[in-house]
Design a protein around this motif. Structure first.
Motif, PDB file in Angstrom:
ATOM      1  N   ARG A 142      -0.257  13.082  -4.636  1.00 55.50           N
ATOM      2  CA  ARG A 142       0.153  12.839  -3.244  1.00 55.50           C
ATOM      3  C   ARG A 142       1.663  12.856  -3.119  1.00 55.50           C
ATOM      4  O   ARG A 142       2.226  13.411  -2.164  1.00 55.50           O
ATOM      5  CB  ARG A 142      -0.398  11.503  -2.742  1.00 55.50           C
ATOM      6  N   PHE A 143       2.334  12.238  -4.076  1.00 55.92           N
ATOM      7  CA  PHE A 143       3.794  12.220  -4.096  1.00 55.92           C
ATOM      8  C   PHE A 143       4.322  13.654  -4.224  1.00 55.92           C
ATOM      9  O   PHE A 143       5.182  14.083  -3.453  1.00 55.92           O
ATOM     10  CB  PHE A 143       4.242  11.331  -5.257  1.00 55.92           C
ATOM     11  N   TYR A 144       3.796  14.406  -5.170  1.00 56.38           N
ATOM     12  CA  TYR A 144       4.273  15.776  -5.386  1.00 56.38           C
ATOM     13  C   TYR A 144       4.001  16.651  -4.155  1.00 56.38           C
ATOM     14  O   TYR A 144       4.845  17.476  -3.784  1.00 56.38           O
ATOM     15  CB  TYR A 144       3.648  16.374  -6.645  1.00 56.38           C
ATOM     16  N   ASP A 145       2.855  16.478  -3.503  1.00 54.12           N
ATOM     17  CA  ASP A 145       2.560  17.241  -2.288  1.00 54.12           C
ATOM     18  C   ASP A 145       3.604  16.979  -1.209  1.00 54.12           C
ATOM     19  O   ASP A 145       3.998  17.897  -0.483  1.00 54.12           O
ATOM     20  CB  ASP A 145       1.168  16.906  -1.755  1.00 54.12           C
ATOM     21  N   LYS A 146       4.058  15.736  -1.098  1.00 56.06           N
ATOM     22  CA  LYS A 146       5.117  15.419  -0.133  1.00 56.06           C
ATOM     23  C   LYS A 146       6.414  16.155  -0.495  1.00 56.06           C
ATOM     24  O   LYS A 146       7.133  16.636   0.382  1.00 56.06           O
ATOM     25  CB  LYS A 146       5.366  13.913  -0.075  1.00 56.06           C
ATOM     26  N   LEU A 147       6.689  16.273  -1.785  1.00 55.14           N
ATOM     27  CA  LEU A 147       7.896  16.991  -2.218  1.00 55.14           C
ATOM     28  C   LEU A 147       7.778  18.484  -1.949  1.00 55.14           C
ATOM     29  O   LEU A 147       8.773  19.134  -1.604  1.00 55.14           O
ATOM     30  CB  LEU A 147       8.152  16.719  -3.695  1.00 55.14           C
ATOM     31  N   ILE A 148       6.584  19.037  -2.089  1.00 48.61           N
ATOM     32  CA  ILE A 148       6.368  20.452  -1.761  1.00 48.61           C
ATOM     33  C   ILE A 148       6.703  20.692  -0.288  1.00 48.61           C
ATOM     34  O   ILE A 148       7.371  21.674   0.057  1.00 48.61           O
ATOM     35  CB  ILE A 148       4.919  20.878  -2.074  1.00 48.61           C
ATOM     36  N   GLN A 149       6.262  19.788   0.574  1.00 47.48           N
ATOM     37  CA  GLN A 149       6.567  19.909   2.003  1.00 47.48           C
ATOM     38  C   GLN A 149       8.070  19.855   2.245  1.00 47.48           C
ATOM     39  O   GLN A 149       8.614  20.664   3.013  1.00 47.48           O
ATOM     40  CB  GLN A 149       5.859  18.807   2.788  1.00 47.48           C
ATOM     41  N   VAL A 150       8.749  18.918   1.597  1.00 52.65           N
ATOM     42  CA  VAL A 150      10.196  18.788   1.765  1.00 52.65           C
ATOM     43  C   VAL A 150      10.902  20.053   1.290  1.00 52.65           C
ATOM     44  O   VAL A 150      11.799  20.565   1.965  1.00 52.65           O
ATOM     45  CB  VAL A 150      10.731  17.555   1.010  1.00 52.65           C
ATOM     46  N   ALA A 151      10.512  20.574   0.151  1.00 56.43           N
ATOM     47  CA  ALA A 151      11.150  21.788  -0.382  1.00 56.43           C
ATOM     48  C   ALA A 151      11.034  22.929   0.619  1.00 56.43           C
ATOM     49  O   ALA A 151      11.996  23.666   0.843  1.00 56.43           O
ATOM     50  CB  ALA A 151      10.531  22.167  -1.725  1.00 56.43           C
ATOM     51  N   GLY A 152       9.876  23.059   1.237  1.00 58.36           N
ATOM     52  CA  GLY A 152       9.702  24.114   2.234  1.00 58.36           C
ATOM     53  C   GLY A 152      10.584  23.923   3.452  1.00 58.36           C
ATOM     54  O   GLY A 152      11.155  24.884   3.981  1.00 58.36           O
ATOM     55  N   ILE A 153      10.729  22.688   3.885  1.00 56.90           N
ATOM     56  CA  ILE A 153      11.555  22.379   5.057  1.00 56.90           C
ATOM     57  C   ILE A 153      13.034  22.642   4.768  1.00 56.90           C
ATOM     58  O   ILE A 153      13.796  23.026   5.660  1.00 56.90           O
ATOM     59  CB  ILE A 153      11.333  20.911   5.483  1.00 56.90           C
ATOM     60  N   SER A 161      -0.010  12.475 -14.327  1.00 55.45           N
ATOM     61  CA  SER A 161      -1.346  11.942 -14.597  1.00 55.45           C
ATOM     62  C   SER A 161      -1.615  10.630 -13.849  1.00 55.45           C
ATOM     63  O   SER A 161      -2.675  10.037 -14.002  1.00 55.45           O
ATOM     64  CB  SER A 161      -1.540  11.734 -16.104  1.00 55.45           C
ATOM     65  N   HIS A 162      -0.665  10.195 -13.045  1.00 61.43           N
ATOM     66  CA  HIS A 162      -0.831   8.971 -12.250  1.00 61.43           C
ATOM     67  C   HIS A 162      -1.740   9.290 -11.056  1.00 61.43           C
ATOM     68  O   HIS A 162      -1.625  10.363 -10.470  1.00 61.43           O
ATOM     69  CB  HIS A 162       0.540   8.490 -11.759  1.00 61.43           C
ATOM     70  N   PRO A 163      -2.625   8.374 -10.661  1.00 58.06           N
ATOM     71  CA  PRO A 163      -3.523   8.647  -9.533  1.00 58.06           C
ATOM     72  C   PRO A 163      -2.803   9.027  -8.233  1.00 58.06           C
ATOM     73  O   PRO A 163      -3.322   9.799  -7.435  1.00 58.06           O
ATOM     74  CB  PRO A 163      -4.295   7.326  -9.350  1.00 58.06           C
ATOM     75  N   ILE A 164      -1.603   8.514  -8.029  1.00 57.90           N
ATOM     76  CA  ILE A 164      -0.850   8.794  -6.806  1.00 57.90           C
ATOM     77  C   ILE A 164       0.092   9.993  -6.986  1.00 57.90           C
ATOM     78  O   ILE A 164       0.621  10.535  -6.033  1.00 57.90           O
ATOM     79  CB  ILE A 164      -0.040   7.539  -6.387  1.00 57.90           C
ATOM     80  N   GLY A 165       0.288  10.433  -8.222  1.00 57.24           N
ATOM     81  CA  GLY A 165       1.207  11.532  -8.502  1.00 57.24           C
ATOM     82  C   GLY A 165       1.010  12.756  -7.631  1.00 57.24           C
ATOM     83  O   GLY A 165       1.977  13.274  -7.052  1.00 57.24           O
ATOM     84  N   ASN A 183       0.811  -1.219   0.000  1.00 53.59           N
ATOM     85  CA  ASN A 183       0.000   0.000   0.000  1.00 53.59           C
ATOM     86  C   ASN A 183       0.843   1.268   0.000  1.00 53.59           C
ATOM     87  O   ASN A 183       0.310   2.361  -0.003  1.00 53.59           O
ATOM     88  CB  ASN A 183      -0.939   0.014   1.216  1.00 53.59           C
ATOM     89  N   SER A 184       2.155   1.124   0.014  1.00 56.37           N
ATOM     90  CA  SER A 184       3.022   2.301   0.063  1.00 56.37           C
ATOM     91  C   SER A 184       2.921   3.100  -1.230  1.00 56.37           C
ATOM     92  O   SER A 184       2.588   2.562  -2.299  1.00 56.37           O
ATOM     93  CB  SER A 184       4.481   1.891   0.296  1.00 56.37           C
ATOM     94  N   LEU A 185       3.199   4.379  -1.135  1.00 50.69           N
ATOM     95  CA  LEU A 185       3.250   5.211  -2.346  1.00 50.69           C
ATOM     96  C   LEU A 185       4.295   4.654  -3.306  1.00 50.69           C
ATOM     97  O   LEU A 185       4.104   4.685  -4.519  1.00 50.69           O
ATOM     98  CB  LEU A 185       3.563   6.664  -1.994  1.00 50.69           C
ATOM     99  N   PHE A 186       5.389   4.146  -2.759  1.00 53.79           N
ATOM    100  CA  PHE A 186       6.449   3.560  -3.578  1.00 53.79           C
ATOM    101  C   PHE A 186       5.896   2.450  -4.476  1.00 53.79           C
ATOM    102  O   PHE A 186       6.121   2.444  -5.680  1.00 53.79           O
ATOM    103  CB  PHE A 186       7.555   3.024  -2.662  1.00 53.79           C
ATOM    104  N   THR A 187       5.156   1.537  -3.889  1.00 56.69           N
ATOM    105  CA  THR A 187       4.578   0.439  -4.659  1.00 56.69           C
ATOM    106  C   THR A 187       3.529   0.948  -5.636  1.00 56.69           C
ATOM    107  O   THR A 187       3.493   0.538  -6.799  1.00 56.69           O
ATOM    108  CB  THR A 187       3.963  -0.607  -3.702  1.00 56.69           C
ATOM    109  N   GLN A 188       2.700   1.877  -5.172  1.00 53.65           N
ATOM    110  CA  GLN A 188       1.600   2.360  -5.998  1.00 53.65           C
ATOM    111  C   GLN A 188       2.060   3.137  -7.239  1.00 53.65           C
ATOM    112  O   GLN A 188       1.365   3.136  -8.248  1.00 53.65           O
ATOM    113  CB  GLN A 188       0.651   3.209  -5.164  1.00 53.65           C
ATOM    114  N   ILE A 189       3.216   3.775  -7.168  1.00 53.10           N
ATOM    115  CA  ILE A 189       3.690   4.513  -8.356  1.00 53.10           C
ATOM    116  C   ILE A 189       4.445   3.620  -9.331  1.00 53.10           C
ATOM    117  O   ILE A 189       4.809   4.048 -10.421  1.00 53.10           O
ATOM    118  CB  ILE A 189       4.570   5.728  -8.003  1.00 53.10           C
TER     119      ILE A 189
END
Length: 129
Positions: A110-121, A104-108, A5-11
């Motif tokens: 969510r993945f990108y939102d996590k990267l936005i958080q990292v960039a801010g940190i 265009s991936h269904p999980i894309g 169920n991980s994002l890793f597997t889902q992408i």
């Protein structure tokens, strides 16, 4: 054992990560804002990212097995990361997402939102006026 169920597997797992890293870093090295931060060997930086992203997305802890806990903010403190550079980094990543089809991936998103958080940190310096 990998979490199905991980994002890793889902992408799409490591294959998708490898494609993303290969699409991303040439953009980073060409970006005039980011180039000063990435003067090292691109292949070694790509290798580390290929280890980090699976762990970041809930997959195997490859990065930690080799380098210890990610502690990414601390590892990046020697580099001047401004809000403008964070934005450029995200733009390069968004372009790489489009290139490999993660936009265009269904999980894309969510993945990108996590990267936005990292960039801010990662921001540790103000933009120059």
């Amino acid at each position: 054992m990998e979490n199905n169920n991980s994002l890793f597997t889902q992408i799409g797992g490591q294959d998708t990560i490898d494609k993303l890293v290969d699409a991303f870093y040439p953009r980073v090295y060409k970006d005039p804002e980011l180039r000063p931060l990435f003067e090292g060997d691109m292949e070694e930086i790509k290798r580390k990212q290929r280890l980090f992203l699976p762990q970041f997305l809930g997959g195997p802890a490859l990065y930690s097995q080799e380098f210890g806990p990610p502690a990414m903010r601390e590892r990046h403190l020697p580099f001047e990361i401004t809000p403008k550079r964070a934005t450029c980094w995200l733009r390069c990543m968004k372009e790489a997402f489009v290139e490999v089809g993660l936009d265009s991936h269904p999980i894309g998103p969510r993945f990108y939102d996590k990267l936005i958080q990292v960039a801010g940190i990662m921001v540790n310096s103000p933009d120059e006026n």
